[in-house]
Motif scaffolding. Structure first.
Motif, mmCIF file in Angstrom:
data_model
loop_
_atom_site.group_PDB
_atom_site.id
_atom_site.type_symbol
_atom_site.label_atom_id
_atom_site.label_comp_id
_atom_site.label_asym_id
_atom_site.label_seq_id
_atom_site.Cartn_x
_atom_site.Cartn_y
_atom_site.Cartn_z
ATOM 1 N N LEU A 34 0.886 -1.124 0.069
ATOM 2 C CA LEU A 34 -0.026 0.033 -0.056
ATOM 3 C C LEU A 34 0.863 1.283 0.075
ATOM 4 O O LEU A 34 1.996 1.155 0.609
ATOM 5 N N ALA A 35 0.244 2.271 -0.335
ATOM 6 C CA ALA A 35 1.234 3.651 -0.577
ATOM 7 C C ALA A 35 1.773 4.000 0.941
ATOM 8 O O ALA A 35 0.832 3.594 1.772
ATOM 9 N N GLY A 36 2.831 3.928 1.298
ATOM 10 C CA GLY A 36 3.153 4.217 2.683
ATOM 11 C C GLY A 36 3.734 2.779 3.407
ATOM 12 O O GLY A 36 4.308 2.928 4.373
ATOM 13 N N GLY A 37 3.625 1.733 2.635
ATOM 14 C CA GLY A 37 4.384 0.319 2.925
ATOM 15 C C GLY A 37 3.084 -0.162 3.398
ATOM 16 O O GLY A 37 1.867 0.007 3.930
ATOM 17 N N PRO A 38 3.148 -1.852 3.686
ATOM 18 C CA PRO A 38 2.461 -2.448 4.157
ATOM 19 C C PRO A 38 1.657 -2.289 5.526
ATOM 20 O O PRO A 38 2.549 -1.961 6.375
ATOM 21 N N VAL A 39 0.392 -2.673 5.759
ATOM 22 C CA VAL A 39 0.012 -2.760 7.354
ATOM 23 C C VAL A 39 -0.437 -4.051 7.789
ATOM 24 O O VAL A 39 -0.683 -4.778 6.866
ATOM 25 N N SER A 40 -0.260 -4.394 8.975
ATOM 26 C CA SER A 40 -0.618 -5.612 9.500
ATOM 27 C C SER A 40 -1.768 -5.810 10.585
ATOM 28 O O SER A 40 -2.185 -6.725 10.967
ATOM 29 N N ASN A 41 -2.102 -4.513 10.812
ATOM 30 C CA ASN A 41 -3.461 -4.825 11.639
ATOM 31 C C ASN A 41 -4.343 -3.562 11.483
ATOM 32 O O ASN A 41 -3.882 -2.453 10.696
ATOM 33 N N ALA A 42 -5.546 -3.288 12.254
ATOM 34 C CA ALA A 42 -6.436 -2.333 11.958
ATOM 35 C C ALA A 42 -6.021 -0.992 12.265
ATOM 36 O O ALA A 42 -6.330 -0.042 11.672
ATOM 37 N N ALA A 43 -5.454 -1.096 13.357
ATOM 38 C CA ALA A 43 -4.689 0.202 14.001
ATOM 39 C C ALA A 43 -3.663 0.827 12.844
ATOM 40 O O ALA A 43 -3.856 2.091 12.609
ATOM 41 N N GLU A 44 -2.906 -0.098 12.325
ATOM 42 C CA GLU A 44 -1.824 0.471 11.322
ATOM 43 C C GLU A 44 -2.760 1.055 10.232
ATOM 44 O O GLU A 44 -2.418 1.827 9.289
ATOM 45 N N PHE A 45 -3.829 0.213 9.939
ATOM 46 C CA PHE A 45 -4.568 0.617 8.594
ATOM 47 C C PHE A 45 -5.084 1.960 8.809
ATOM 48 O O PHE A 45 -5.166 2.807 7.929
ATOM 49 N N CYS A 46 -5.774 2.255 10.083
ATOM 50 C CA CYS A 46 -6.345 3.526 10.306
ATOM 51 C C CYS A 46 -5.286 4.890 10.447
ATOM 52 O O CYS A 46 -5.531 5.732 9.949
ATOM 53 N N SER A 47 -4.089 4.440 10.864
ATOM 54 C CA SER A 47 -3.025 5.323 10.993
ATOM 55 C C SER A 47 -2.769 5.867 9.337
ATOM 56 O O SER A 47 -2.500 6.932 8.966
ATOM 57 N N ALA A 48 -2.534 4.670 8.565
ATOM 58 C CA ALA A 48 -2.014 5.040 7.186
ATOM 59 C C ALA A 48 -3.220 5.543 6.458
ATOM 60 O O ALA A 48 -2.825 6.483 5.707
ATOM 61 N N ALA A 49 -4.618 5.422 6.636
ATOM 62 C CA ALA A 49 -5.531 5.917 5.965
ATOM 63 C C ALA A 49 -5.546 7.379 6.285
ATOM 64 O O ALA A 49 -5.957 8.150 5.440
ATOM 65 N N LEU A 50 -5.360 7.780 7.461
ATOM 66 C CA LEU A 50 -5.272 9.159 7.761
ATOM 67 C C LEU A 50 -4.047 9.774 7.289
ATOM 68 O O LEU A 50 -4.134 11.211 6.732
ATOM 69 N N GLU A 51 -2.797 9.002 7.357
ATOM 70 C CA GLU A 51 -1.521 9.718 6.825
ATOM 71 C C GLU A 51 -1.826 9.987 5.151
ATOM 72 O O GLU A 51 -1.356 11.019 4.718
ATOM 73 N N HIS A 52 -2.253 8.932 4.721
ATOM 74 C CA HIS A 52 -2.172 8.990 3.041
ATOM 75 C C HIS A 52 -3.439 9.273 2.340
ATOM 76 O O HIS A 52 -3.521 9.816 1.429
ATOM 77 N N ALA A 53 -4.626 9.205 2.898
ATOM 78 C CA ALA A 53 -5.902 9.650 2.393
ATOM 79 C C ALA A 53 -6.750 10.791 3.288
ATOM 80 O O ALA A 53 -7.719 11.139 2.710
ATOM 81 N N ASN A 54 -6.199 11.123 4.508
ATOM 82 C CA ASN A 54 -6.498 12.007 5.157
ATOM 83 C C ASN A 54 -8.053 11.703 5.607
ATOM 84 O O ASN A 54 -8.809 12.520 5.856
#
Ligand code: PMP
Ligand code: GLU
Length: 398
Positions: free
Chosen positions: A337-357
């Motif tokens: 995924l943009a910004g690197g792979p995520v391995s759990n829901a918390a990381e998914f949410c952090s990445a969604a905030l960082e990359h998709a706002n």
């Protein structure tokens, strides 16, 4: 540095509040955030309710009230139960508190303590386990899954009961899944409860927000014996867009409500006097505002469902109530995924905030890893853009 008590050290901040605070902080720095974190109606409190509060302040309703609430306000809640659920209760069976969260705390403090077990089906609203732990009791989490519509079966309840079980916490319509138990499903659970000595805390705060064929059922009304051992929780926050007024209530057996009132008299004195006047106006005034807001939530729900279907690798069940979509994002774990792979829901949410706002809350906060919660108590254009951005991010375009 001052030492903290074991309670202060063990208690975690509310995950929903924490996600909302993060979104707020980014917004204050001028960053556009598509914020689906907090479950609170974005509508203004209806005009006639605000007017009643302003008049109350002007007329001097600015003093302490009895600890359990004004007799007129307790009567208004009791009458509402008779009108809406055909359940006859007296004002002595009603306690008003500073929000339903406070009502839940009072009920737990009155009913359980160290050594007791409290049965909670997962996914559960973030605060349940923390509020139970604050009493010294132990939450016993019972897993439900999308395959059963996130509903607990009577068999699961029977298996979870031990000699230490004191209380069963039920939430229909459910935050975060939107699951609404049918009357038949609740009757089956009620039979299981009645074969034990469990007390029940039935959190029905989203009762006025159901969609399609789903209808709310007040658990205490299912059997005469249940009203002797159920504390029903509800409030004005969701139904009347009154989150900031902090008006929640509990309805239950007279001696339990009296005990909760004693606890409240020590903790906080009384619920806010002006908010109680506003509550009377809300419950006794015109109700078309409730139907208008419900209609708008229903349209937003349909929009969210349509947009979620377009997102790659997302699985979800349709919510029948409340204002949350709860969806499975685990197919994206470990994938590029943009910004690197995520391995759990918390990381998914952090990445969604960082990359998709886009601000979402991880399912792990609700006892359900692999899922995320999206509140759709926000404008349709924000929903449209936020979900398109998630789609772009997941497709590698952001
Ligand atoms: N129960 C559930 C399931 C909720 O989602 C909420 C939302 N905050 C509450 C209780 C508490 O509501 P309030 O304290 O705002 O009345
Ligand atoms: N019930 C809302 C939510 O789940 C409000 C936040 C809270 O009280 O934790 O987002």
């Amino acid at each position: 540095m001052l030492g903290l008590s074991p309670l202060a050290v063990s208690v975690r901040p509310s995950a929903t509040m924490a996600a909302a605070a993060k979104a707020r902080e980014l917004k204050s720095r001028g960053i556009t955030v598509y914020d689906f974190s907090l479950g609170e109606p974005d509508f203004h409190t209806p005009e006639h309710i605000c007017r009643a509060a302003a008049e109350a302040a002007a007329r001097g309703y600015t003093h302490y009230t009895p600890a359990a609430g004004l007799p007129e306000a307790r009567r208004a809640v009791a009458d509402w139960y008779e009108r809406y659920h055909n359940w006859k209760v007296t004002p002595e069976q009603v306690l008003l508190s500073n929000g339903a969260k406070h009502s839940i705390h009072n009920a737990l403090a009155a009913l359980v303590g160290p050594g007791d077990e409290v049965i909670i089906p997962t996914p559960y609203w973030v605060s349940y386990s923390e509020l139970v732990e604050m009493t010294g009791a132990r939450p016993v989490l019972v897993h439900t899954s999308a395959e059963t519509g996130f509903k607990m079966t009577p068999e699961q309840l029977r298996v979870a009961v031990t000699s230490r079980s004191r209380l069963f916490m039920l939430n229909s319509p459910c935050n975060p899944t939107g699951a609404v138990y049918s009357r038949k499903e609740l009757e089956a659970l009620a039979d299981a409860v009645l074969s034990t000595s469990l007390a029940v805390l039935s959190d029905e705060i989203y009762e006025q927000l159901t969609y399609g064929q789903a209808r709310p059922t007040c658990f205490a009304t299912l059997h005469p014996e249940l009203s002797d051992r159920t504390v029903v929780i509800s409030g004005a926050s969701k139904t009347y867009a009154m989150t900031g007024w902090r008006m929640g209530w509990a309805v239950g057996p007279k001696h339990v409500i009296a005990a909760m009132g004693n606890i409240q008299s020590q903790e906080t004195g009384c619920p806010c006097s002006i908010s109680q006047r506003a509550l009377i106006a809300a419950l006794t005034g015109p109700q078309d505002c409730v139907e208008q807001m419900r209609g708008e939530f229903s349209r937003r729900r349909d929009l969210v469902m349509r947009r979620l279907r377009d997102l790659p690798g997302i699985r979800f069940t349709e919510p029948d109530g409340a204002f949350y979509a709860f969806f499975d994002v685990s197919s994206h774990f470990g994938k590029p995924l943009a910004g690197g792979p995520v391995s759990n829901a918390a990381e998914f949410c952090s990445a969604a905030l960082e990359h998709a706002n886009v601000c979402l809350v991880p399912g792990s906060a609700f006892g359900c890893e692999g899922f995320v919660r999206m509140s759709f108590a926000t404008r349709s254009d924000v929903i449209e853009t936020g979900l398109s951005r998630i789609g772009e991010w997941l497709r590698g375009g952001l």
